[in-house]
Design a protein around this motif. Structure first.
Motif, PDB file in Angstrom:
ATOM      1  N   SER A 363       0.825  -1.212   0.000  1.00 27.26           N
ATOM      2  CA  SER A 363       0.000   0.000   0.000  1.00 27.26           C
ATOM      3  C   SER A 363       0.859   1.262   0.000  1.00 27.26           C
ATOM      4  CB  SER A 363      -0.934   0.008   1.218  1.00 27.26           C
ATOM      5  OG  SER A 363      -1.859  -1.052   1.150  1.00 27.26           O
ATOM      6  N   VAL A 364       2.086   1.143   0.527  1.00 26.89           N
ATOM      7  CA  VAL A 364       3.006   2.291   0.549  1.00 26.89           C
ATOM      8  C   VAL A 364       4.189   2.047  -0.389  1.00 26.89           C
ATOM      9  CG1 VAL A 364       2.368   3.061   2.855  1.00 26.89           C
ATOM     10  CG2 VAL A 364       4.150   1.335   2.610  1.00 26.89           C
ATOM     11  N   LYS A 365       3.941   1.210  -1.404  1.00 22.92           N
ATOM     12  CA  LYS A 365       4.916   0.968  -2.474  1.00 22.92           C
ATOM     13  C   LYS A 365       6.203   0.299  -1.986  1.00 22.92           C
ATOM     14  CE  LYS A 365       2.020   3.229  -5.057  1.00 22.92           C
ATOM     15  NZ  LYS A 365       1.080   2.505  -5.931  1.00 22.92           N
ATOM     16  N   LYS A 366       6.109  -0.545  -0.963  1.00 23.83           N
ATOM     17  CA  LYS A 366       7.260  -1.297  -0.489  1.00 23.83           C
ATOM     18  C   LYS A 366       7.170  -2.741  -0.980  1.00 23.83           C
ATOM     19  CE  LYS A 366       8.115   1.249   3.831  1.00 23.83           C
ATOM     20  NZ  LYS A 366       8.217   1.123   5.307  1.00 23.83           N
ATOM     21  N   ASP A 367       8.264  -3.469  -0.817  1.00 24.71           N
ATOM     22  CA  ASP A 367       8.263  -4.886  -1.136  1.00 24.71           C
ATOM     23  C   ASP A 367       7.308  -5.603  -0.184  1.00 24.71           C
ATOM     24  OD1 ASP A 367       8.814  -7.468  -1.858  1.00 24.71           O
ATOM     25  OD2 ASP A 367      10.785  -7.546  -0.915  1.00 24.71           O
TER      26      ASP A 367
END
Length: 421
Positions: A363-367
């Motif tokens: 959701s926060v563009k992390k892996d």
């Protein structure tokens, strides 16, 4: 007549449409907008309005059989700017309400005790309010105001844009069994989930979520009139949700504390060196080239006019004149099954936690931290994504197994029976 019916209902504490009177401290208020200006009452076939000098408010209903209601934008050429407290209270057959762009204020419990209400729609031009799939929000969609009591969904996942859930937001929900509250929600109001008879599971993913009062959820009432909640609360260890459960003797499912994942990227540069040698006596030229995927060596002998070419690749080898034998090995059976994200052979809160952690990360563009195989088994409802809805279904099954033990259905059977329409 309507006031008499309301007062009688409150005093008698009777059952209406199979649901009990709110189990908490809630009691309806009958006050309208305070004003010193002159006012009068105007009625249509369906609604009653309080009319002031420059605006009008919806104050009640006239039609007890009303099923759909589109609130007009104006009355007597005056804009309808408000829906008063308890305006639609006890509209027993009301299923749908449409709010015009002119409405700028909605009173507390305006849609209380509308047990068949399935949808609250808001004109897209309204500057203060909005709806998402029939659920009422403020315009910014960061406050969930009213979840219609008659909405038929069994599962509901609050959007991660929401920061606050208003008091009484899910009051008297007739069909909800499981609600997931994301980490974005930092406040849950008074009795937000009270008197929801089928509610079995509430998951709270903000470890520091603030509650207006210590008891905000109940789904029953004992012989002495005391409220209780027989379902489960799910949250992280050492969270406010765990403290809430302890204070009220609720069953608590503990999720492991979120793991912080650090990703390190290493870049390697490869330098290729080419050496060319020439021997004039034998007229031999040798060229060698090396790459990550293949090696090619070419040798020519001019004295015999013979050319030999050999190519070696990482992915294939071809030998001329020799039969090729191909052996196919059956891949090992995957250890991951539907819902069993960690491959432990059990479906429990750990699996749900892994799905929630994955969902929070992406959701926060992390892996996300899961393999493709794990993501596939995490997508329990097969909608192409692994998210809080899937985690909620896993937790629901885990809670079911905790009460059923050896007679429990398989996970696939449980999903098919409870969630596939």
């Amino acid at each position: 007549m309507r006031s008499t019916r309301i007062i009688a209902a409150v005093l008698s504490l009777t059952l209406i449409a199979g649901a009990a009177v709110p189990f908490g401290s809630y009691a309806p208020s009958f006050s309208l907008t305070a004003s010193a200006e002159e006012e009068k009452t105007v009625s249509s076939d369906d609604l009653t309005f309080t009319v002031f000098a420059d605006h009008a408010e919806v104050s009640g209903i006239n039609n007890e059989g009303l099923t759909k209601c589109s609130i007009p934008a104006s009355v007597n050429k005056l804009p309808v700017t408000a829906i008063a407290e308890n305006a639609f209270y006890f509209a027993e057959k009301l299923q749908e309400v449409t709010i015009p762009a002119s409405v700028t204020a909605i009173g507390d419990n305006a849609f209380s005790w509308n047990l068949q209400l399935r949808s609250i729609k808001v004109d897209s031009g309204n500057k203060n309010f909005a709806d998402v799939d029939g659920v009422l929000f403020n315009k910014a969609k960061d406050t969930l105001m009213t979840y219609p009591a008659g909405k038929t969904d069994k599962l509901y996942t609050v959007a991660n844009t929401v920061k606050k859930i208003d008091s009484f937001a899910f009051l008297l929900s007739q069909n909800l069994e499981s609600v997931t509250v994301p980490a974005s929600v930092s406040y849950i109001g008074q009795e937000a989930f009270c008197s929801s008879p089928k509610l079995k599971s509430v998951t709270i993913l903000n470890p520091e979520c603030d509650f207006e009062i210590s008891c905000f959820i109940c789904n029953g009432k004992d012989d002495k009139g005391n409220s209780y909640y027989s379902g489960t609360i799910t949250g992280y260890e050492d969270s406010t949700a765990e403290q809430l459960a302890a204070d009220n003797n609720y069953k608590f499912n503990a999720l492991p504390k979120p793991v912080t994942t650090t990703t390190t990227t290493t870049t390697t540069t490869t330098t290729s060196t080419t050496t060319t040698s020439k021997a004039t006596a034998t007229s031999t030229t040798t060229t060698a080239k090396a790459t990550a995927t293949s090696t090619t060596t070419t040798a020519k002998a001019t004295a015999t006019s013979t050319t030999t070419t050999a190519k070696a690749a990482a992915t294939s080898t071809t030998t001329t004149g020799t039969p090729v034998t191909t052996t196919t090995t059956k891949p090992a059976e995957s250890k991951y099954k539907l819902g069993d994200i960690d491959g432990s052979g059990k479906i429990n809160a750990v699996d749900a936690s892994m799905v929630l952690q994955y969902y929070a990360n992406i959701s926060v563009k992390k892996d996300g931290g899961l393999t493709k195989e794990q993501i596939a088994v995490a997508d329990v409802n097969k909608d192409g994504k692994a998210d809080a809805v899937d985690a909620s279904m896993i937790l629901s099954y885990y809670a079911y197994c905790g009460t059923t033990h050896e007679n429990a259905m398989s996970f696939e059977e449980y999903i098919q029976k409870n969630y596939v329409k």
